[in-house]
Design an enzyme around this catalytic site. Sequence first.
Site, PDB file in Angstrom:
ATOM      1  N   SER A  61    -130.034  45.304  17.049  1.00  0.00           N
ATOM      2  CA  SER A  61    -129.814  44.031  17.749  1.00  0.00           C
ATOM      3  C   SER A  61    -129.112  42.968  16.914  1.00  0.00           C
ATOM      4  O   SER A  61    -128.833  41.887  17.421  1.00  0.00           O
ATOM      5  CB  SER A  61    -131.151  43.466  18.243  1.00  0.00           C
ATOM      6  OG  SER A  61    -131.623  44.204  19.344  1.00  0.00           O
ATOM      7  N   LYS A  85    -126.134  41.331  18.368  1.00  0.00           N
ATOM      8  CA  LYS A  85    -126.148  40.130  19.211  1.00  0.00           C
ATOM      9  C   LYS A  85    -125.557  38.920  18.489  1.00  0.00           C
ATOM     10  O   LYS A  85    -125.218  37.921  19.133  1.00  0.00           O
ATOM     11  CB  LYS A  85    -127.578  39.836  19.676  1.00  0.00           C
ATOM     12  CG  LYS A  85    -128.165  40.888  20.626  1.00  0.00           C
ATOM     13  CD  LYS A  85    -129.533  40.457  21.140  1.00  0.00           C
ATOM     14  CE  LYS A  85    -130.104  41.435  22.151  1.00  0.00           C
ATOM     15  NZ  LYS A  85    -130.807  42.568  21.515  1.00  0.00           N
ATOM     16  N   SER A 107    -134.510  38.055  21.200  1.00  0.00           N
ATOM     17  CA  SER A 107    -133.590  39.190  21.223  1.00  0.00           C
ATOM     18  C   SER A 107    -133.496  39.796  22.615  1.00  0.00           C
ATOM     19  O   SER A 107    -133.480  41.028  22.781  1.00  0.00           O
ATOM     20  CB  SER A 107    -134.017  40.260  20.200  1.00  0.00           C
ATOM     21  OG  SER A 107    -132.952  41.126  19.897  1.00  0.00           O
TER      22      SER A 107
END
Length: 309
Positions: free
Chosen positions: A71, A74, A132
């Site tokens: 993640s 991101k 997240s």
Amino acid sequence: MTVGTLTQRAVALAGGTLLALSPLTAQAATPAPAQSEPQPALAAKGATLVDDASGNTLVGKDADTVRPIASTAKIMAASLVLDTAGADLDRQVTVKQEYRDYVTEHGSSTADLQTGDKVTVRQLLYATLLPSGADAAYALADTFGSGATSAERTTSFIAKMNTKADELHLPHTKFTSFDGGGSDAGTPTELAELAQHAMKNDTFRTVVKTKQYKGEAPAANGRTRYYTWTNTNRLLDSYDGAIGIKTGTTTPAGDCLVFAATRGGKTLVGTVLNSPDRYADATKLLDYGFGASSAKSTPRALPASAQRD
């Protein structure tokens, strides 16, 4: 592992400039790690630490080896939105059921956006970077991509993420998803460079140092929805001077962390990939870079309702 000469280390640790210090000033200055001081032993498979001002690498461990980044992808999704010319952060975006379905299908972390709610782009940035939320990242991709359908728009957005990586001269950084749930990959060095770029944006810096966000949005039933998002980055409470940035966890990537901290006017940015103890690794790196020894502290416990990433 990149290690310069003693002079280069002094340059890196002074933000790129050698200063002539008086004895009094020298005593007051934060001690720099000595050349003979061993670099920290890290549990992470890949890591790097960079002086933000000079760009010098202070520590590297397999720093140019390509690995899954989970993640932390991101960071690019949020940065791409903030780099979009004329992006209206107060623009309202209606939450679609498909955003929630994506989370369920992939078992992703979520901001628990409710179908039909109208949230702003700014709120979506918080929802993407703090808990997240893959649902929030989907909403950003669907909003800022191009095409007639959601599939076309998200595909377009991912292509823009890769174009941006090329523009930033990150040749080994590749995105296959908007949330890090695919085979997204990069090197510790390039991920730190991406983070440095993202942190140049005031909004990004404000978001990633926020421990908890509380906000409201018009709900589908005409009432008001109240959202609370807790930052999954536990370094923010356990390391003095920590200012971000992003966690990431998948089975292929292991536990990852992109982090930054500022002390005495100096900012360090680092990355640990696939670490069984990412916060301990980050602390070791930052202590080494600042020439300091932090009191051992346990990263803050997240509320039971918070996401784990």
